[in-house]
Design an enzyme around this catalytic site. Structure first.
Site, PDB file in Angstrom:
ATOM      1  CG  ASP A 276      -1.389   0.839   1.370  1.00  0.00           C
ATOM      2  OD1 ASP A 276      -2.292   2.185  -0.072  1.00  0.00           O
ATOM      3  OD2 ASP A 276      -2.094   1.948   2.645  1.00  0.00           O
ATOM      4  CD  GLU A 309      -4.674   6.507  -0.661  1.00  0.00           C
ATOM      5  OE1 GLU A 309      -6.099   6.196  -0.473  1.00  0.00           O
ATOM      6  OE2 GLU A 309      -3.727   6.449   0.173  1.00  0.00           O
ATOM      7  CD  GLU A 310      -2.695   4.967   2.701  1.00  0.00           C
ATOM      8  OE1 GLU A 310      -3.664   5.399   3.849  1.00  0.00           O
ATOM      9  OE2 GLU A 310      -1.548   4.171   2.927  1.00  0.00           O
ATOM     10  CG  HIS A 438      -2.757   1.751   6.758  1.00  0.00           C
ATOM     11  ND1 HIS A 438      -3.750   2.122   7.014  1.00  0.00           N
ATOM     12  CD2 HIS A 438      -2.319   1.548   5.848  1.00  0.00           C
ATOM     13  CE1 HIS A 438      -4.372   2.705   6.005  1.00  0.00           C
ATOM     14  NE2 HIS A 438      -3.501   2.287   5.156  1.00  0.00           N
TER      15      HIS A 438
HETATM   16  N1  DTR Z   1      -7.424   3.196  -0.010  1.00  0.00           N
HETATM   17  C1  DTR Z   1      -7.094   2.529   0.924  1.00  0.00           C
HETATM   18  C2  DTR Z   1      -7.116   1.338   1.155  1.00  0.00           C
HETATM   19  C3  DTR Z   1      -8.371   0.714   0.895  1.00  0.00           C
HETATM   20  C4  DTR Z   1      -9.267   0.054   0.923  1.00  0.00           C
HETATM   21  N2  DTR Z   1     -10.594  -0.358   0.803  1.00  0.00           N
HETATM   22  C5  DTR Z   1     -10.217  -0.213  -0.794  1.00  0.00           C
HETATM   23  C6  DTR Z   1     -10.897  -0.079  -1.829  1.00  0.00           C
HETATM   24  C7  DTR Z   1     -10.328  -0.089  -3.168  1.00  0.00           C
HETATM   25  C8  DTR Z   1      -9.219   0.703  -2.958  1.00  0.00           C
HETATM   26  C9  DTR Z   1      -8.206   1.003  -2.087  1.00  0.00           C
HETATM   27  C10 DTR Z   1      -9.001   0.347  -0.567  1.00  0.00           C
HETATM   28  C11 DTR Z   1      -5.277   3.150   1.812  1.00  0.00           C
HETATM   29  O1  DTR Z   1      -4.789   3.346   1.256  1.00  0.00           O
HETATM   30  O2  DTR Z   1      -5.503   2.991   3.043  1.00  0.00           O
HETATM   31 ZN    ZN Z   2      -3.176   3.853   2.740  1.00  0.00          ZN
HETATM   32 ZN    ZN Z   3      -3.226   2.634  -0.177  1.00  0.00          ZN
END
Ligand code: DTR
Ligand code: ZN
Ligand code: ZN
Length: 513
Positions: A276, A309-310, A438
């Site tokens: 991630d 993004e986080e 994470h």
């Molecule tokens: N946004 C994310 C992780 C995440 C969780 N559910 C989804 C569904 C589709 C794409 C990403 C995600 C992160 O960066 O933690």
């Molecule tokens: Zn993340």
């Molecule tokens: Zn992510």
């Protein structure tokens, strides 16, 4: 090269000769691939997991030599961004860096003890802090309804108490706001499904009291201990900082029907973020390098490597809002890749047509067609794809909020793989798709390279399909740009003098509810 090596296709001479405006569909061959343009087939062959893994190794080293993180504004992020920008500029791409402000936040302590027993808790992003050592107070169990603790009246008098609230019905921000209004000194939200609860309050301005998340099992156990003495310590460091997105675009292809692909490059402060979202970033970088900056395409291709993004999808929101309406219209579609090599991988494509009928509705017109492109491609490789709800939990959020068709792939985060999914895809039932989500252990050992390879082929395929034609998505057939150069230049001039309008109708935070 794809994971399943395919028989090499002999390039049809006629196609190679007229490759300038690449390319009608060729018949589905014995590869099992759906019909698609030559560019899609070529790119799938060229984009390989070895090249992608080399970029992941680079990201791991940038984290290892910079306090173990690649979070927005840190040296680890900067090194990653410059690695990408330098390679794409050297390949001839037009590269820009877009700086923006955001609130950096980092958890310093997260502890919960109930009658002396420790319970794992995760501080919500942007939570208010307790003093060092925490607050000790009686536990107030909020009665469970469809929208537990969403209104102050749900609490009764909880002055000086720590409220225990079930997830659901409204955002975490709203729950802790209502708890604060009813007098609570802290809030603990427990999950309404399996898995850890790693939430955000969306913005520092919305935070009222220290708030953390616990699992459903822990919450149900605590719900039987109303009045017990609870010690909650949640502390976070927050600071106004800046970071930057890296944007790269091909020199070829029409600029009024751009195919955009994006991935966030930043990790959380807790770790190196190799799954991630090293996986999405490394795959886009490798795909861009294999595509080259002057491909024979109808539509220009633009890559976005988002930061922060986080911290609430900050970089991608800033980018989309920085475009005027005409510049947004120049985007044919947006493809997002966030976590595509989870170690206990699921195979998900964003549910553009809302066929799953859960959570958010369908994406903007064209999103259903994009979903089908991914589902058909991976299906042809024997991978049965499920839908991911368009919750807005990743960087596509601001694109769909502005009506831009979107799609993408992911292999799952903290959710638990079901028995049916394990039977279909392999891996472990009852275990998170990414048990290191994470965390510091999201490192080079936290990758399923078979899943990464398959998804990378999906990325290459979709790029090749849409760089050739977006007709199925927006009706734009391969051909000449509809806008004269002079008209576009005039529009750009006009936009420089107007403020980018915030889109406003959606606030796609990361697990905000
Ligand atoms: N946004 C994310 C992780 C995440 C969780 N559910 C989804 C569904 C589709 C794409 C990403 C995600 C992160 O960066 O933690
Ligand atoms: Zn993340
Ligand atoms: Zn992510």
């Amino acid at each position: 090269m794809s994971h399943n090596r395919r028989r090499r296709l002999v390039a049809p001479v006629a196609l190679a000769a007229c490759a300038t405006l690449a390319l009608g569909a060729t018949p589905a061959a014995a590869t099992g691939q759906p019909d698609g343009p030559a560019l899609a087939k070529q790119l799938v062959k060229k984009v390989g997991v070895d090249g992608i893994n080399r970029h992941l190794v680079a990201f791991q080293r940038f984290a290892d030599t910079n306090n173990g993180t690649r979070a927005a504004s840190t040296e680890g992020h900067k090194k990653s961004a410059e690695y990408i920008a330098t390679k794409l500029a050297a390949a001839g791409y037009d590269v820009t860096r877009q700086e923006f402000p955001f609130t950096y936040s980092e958890t310093l302590a997260e502890k919960l003890a109930v009658a002396g027993q420790a319970v794992p808790v995760i501080a919500m992003e942007y939570t208010k802090s307790t003093p060092v050592g925490g607050v000790t107070a009686p536990l107030a169990v909020v009665p469970v309804t469809a929208a537990t603790g969403c209104a102050a009246a749900d609490y009764g008098d909880v002055t000086g108490k720590i409220a225990l609230i079930k997830r659901g019905g409204c955002s975490f921000a709203q729950k802790q706001q209502a708890a604060a209004a009813a007098g609570a000194t802290g809030a603990i939200v427990y999950n309404n499904e399996d898995g850890a609860l790693n939430g955000t309050l969306g913005s520092p301005a919305d935070a009222k009291i220290p708030t953390g998340g616990i699992t459903q099992a822990a919450g149900e156990a605590l719900a039987k201990q109303g009045g017990a003495s609870v010690t909650l310590e949640l502390r976070a460091f927050q600071e106004a900082r800046t970071s930057y997105n890296v944007i790269a675009e091909t020199k070829t292809g029409r600029k009024d029907n751009v195919v955009m692909l994006g991935a966030h490059l930043d990790s959380v402060p807790a770790g190196p973020g190799i799954n991630d979202n090293g996986t999405g970033s490394a795959t886009l970088l490798e795909t861009a390098l294999q595509l080259g900056s002057k491909p024979k395409v109808n539509n220009a291709v633009r890559f976005g490597f988002w930061s922060a993004e986080e911290f609430g999808l900050v970089g991608s929101k800033y980018y989309v809002r920085s475009l005027g309406f005409e510049q947004q219209l120049d985007l044919a579609l947006y493809l997002n890749f966030d976590m595509i090599g989870s170690p206990n991988a699921g195979y998900f494509a964003y549910d553009g047509d809302n066929s799953d009928n859960v959570g958010a509705g369908p994406g903007p017109y064209g999103s259903a067609q994009i979903e089908k492109t991914f589902v058909d491609y991976l299906g042809s490789k024997g991978v049965q794809v499920e839908g991911t709800d368009f919750t807005g939990r990743s960087d596509y959020g601001e694109f769909i909020a502005n009506g831009i068709p979107a799609g993408g792939l992911d292999t799952g985060a903290e959710g638990l793989k079901t028995a049916a999914q394990a039977a279909k895809w392999g891996g472990k039932a009852g275990v998170a798709y990414d048990p290191c989500y994470h965390q510091a252990c999201d490192n080079l050992g936290n990758i399923d390279r078979v899943a990464l390879d398959r998804n990378a082929d999906g990325v290459a395929w979709a790029l090749g399909v849409y760089a050739t034609s977006t007709e199925t998505v927006n009706g734009v057939a391969p051909g000449k740009a509809v806008k004269a150069k002079a008209q576009r230049a005039a529009e750009r001039g006009a936009q420089r003098h107007s403020l980018a309008a915030p889109s406003g109708n959606m606030d796609p935070h990361h697990t905000a509810a």
